[in-house]
Design an enzyme around this catalytic site. Sequence first.
Site, PDB file in Angstrom:
ATOM      1  N   SER A 140       0.786  -1.130   0.073  1.00  0.00           N
ATOM      2  CA  SER A 140      -0.104   0.079   0.035  1.00  0.00           C
ATOM      3  C   SER A 140       0.810   1.090  -0.095  1.00  0.00           C
ATOM      4  CB  SER A 140      -0.837  -0.257   1.151  1.00  0.00           C
ATOM      5  OG  SER A 140      -2.089   0.690   1.105  1.00  0.00           O
ATOM      6  N   ARG A 210     -11.782   6.501  10.180  1.00  0.00           N
ATOM      7  CA  ARG A 210     -11.598   5.013  10.428  1.00  0.00           C
ATOM      8  C   ARG A 210     -12.584   3.972   9.556  1.00  0.00           C
ATOM      9  NH1 ARG A 210      -7.438   1.703   9.593  1.00  0.00           N
ATOM     10  NH2 ARG A 210      -7.548  -0.202  10.624  1.00  0.00           N
ATOM     11  N   ASP A 306      -8.864  -6.236  -4.661  1.00  0.00           N
ATOM     12  CA  ASP A 306      -8.378  -5.089  -4.187  1.00  0.00           C
ATOM     13  C   ASP A 306      -8.826  -3.746  -5.107  1.00  0.00           C
ATOM     14  OD1 ASP A 306      -7.141  -2.829  -3.076  1.00  0.00           O
ATOM     15  OD2 ASP A 306      -4.900  -3.528  -3.003  1.00  0.00           O
ATOM     16  N   HIS A 339      -8.153  -4.946  -0.156  1.00  0.00           N
ATOM     17  CA  HIS A 339      -6.814  -4.471   0.046  1.00  0.00           C
ATOM     18  C   HIS A 339      -6.114  -5.128   1.201  1.00  0.00           C
ATOM     19  CE1 HIS A 339      -3.816  -1.270  -0.401  1.00  0.00           C
ATOM     20  NE2 HIS A 339      -4.068  -0.763   0.649  1.00  0.00           N
ATOM     21  N   ASP A 340      -6.770  -5.389   2.237  1.00  0.00           N
ATOM     22  CA  ASP A 340      -6.166  -5.871   3.381  1.00  0.00           C
ATOM     23  C   ASP A 340      -5.546  -7.121   3.107  1.00  0.00           C
ATOM     24  OD1 ASP A 340      -6.631  -3.928   5.178  1.00  0.00           O
ATOM     25  OD2 ASP A 340      -8.303  -5.280   6.424  1.00  0.00           O
TER      26      ASP A 340
END
Length: 365
Positions: A140, A210, A306, A339-340
């Site tokens: 990232s 968040r 992602d 994405h994680d």
Amino acid sequence: MHFAEPLPLRCGCALADYTLVYETYGTLNADKSNAVLVCHALNASHHVAGTYEGQARSEGWWDNLVGPGKPLDTDRFFVIGVNNPGSCFGSTGPMHINPATGQPYGADFPVVTVEDWVDAQARLLDRLGIDQLAAVIGGSLGGMQALAWSLRYPRRVRHCIAIATAPNLSAQNIAFNEVARRAIISDPDFHGGHYYRHGVVPKRGLRVARMIGHITYLSDDVMEQKFGRQLRAAELGYSTQEIEFQIESYLRYQGDKFSEYFDANTYLLITRALDYFDPAAEHGGDLTRTMAAAQAKFLVVSFTTDWRFSPARSREIVKALVDNRREVSYAEIDAPHGHDAFLLDDARYHGVVRAYFERIAKELA
């Protein structure tokens, strides 16, 4: 490590009298050729792997990838994790004292960029006596730093490993970052970024920021699989303000947890650094011309689900490298996690990284 010499920044300012916090894992070999720099993403730190003695649940943020016998094997490599300036995990940042005023920097902390972080990391390596890295790796925002290393210090990097990253942010990504920043800045407890002197924390804004970010880190498939339309209670409460769905409960939990340990000014700084990263801008947007400066060998990894840093963005990097006849390996992992995925266990992903580092180890033999 303390640095008395000012660090020039791209914004035109300089960071004077600053400290970089770092951790190392493994042993540096005699000719100092086995060093690997790990660059962290938005809410991570220098604590890459392992646990702190007597501290439960203190695993490093990439502990599943870095360590003895792991894909990045610390029995073979000397791994360095650095906390970037502007962060809130030890290195000089907004919570620290501004020597010019004797007060915490707060909103007066200078705006930092990916390139500034890489310059700071290079100074740390100078102090450690490491002239060249066996590899630089990051996911990232960390992947952006790895790319910047290959361009700013091409002779100091033998291998660049860029995971779940992009050559710049899309307009949609910048938009998500801006909404998150507005949530923080609009919090009554923000006080123009000088909330430290008021003894408060803009937790409401941090929670929302968040929650927004976390949605973008997950794929639709994962959210559907984990939560679907599950209700928190047996029956609907017919409330517009209370939690009705399990996904709402999960996001609020993530927001609450984040607001307890992360600094709001740091969030603003790091998301802006993400926005600004665009090395091709200096070459009229031509990424092929930009990557001509790189001399390293590359591994680029992306994940099919992602959507924040899509495989198409990784393929842009690969094409620019191929156009320049650079040596590049590319893996597009069919993973469901969004994405994680770069932080999670996936046998195929870890297998690719392990194989690549075994190749690097053979070069060192």
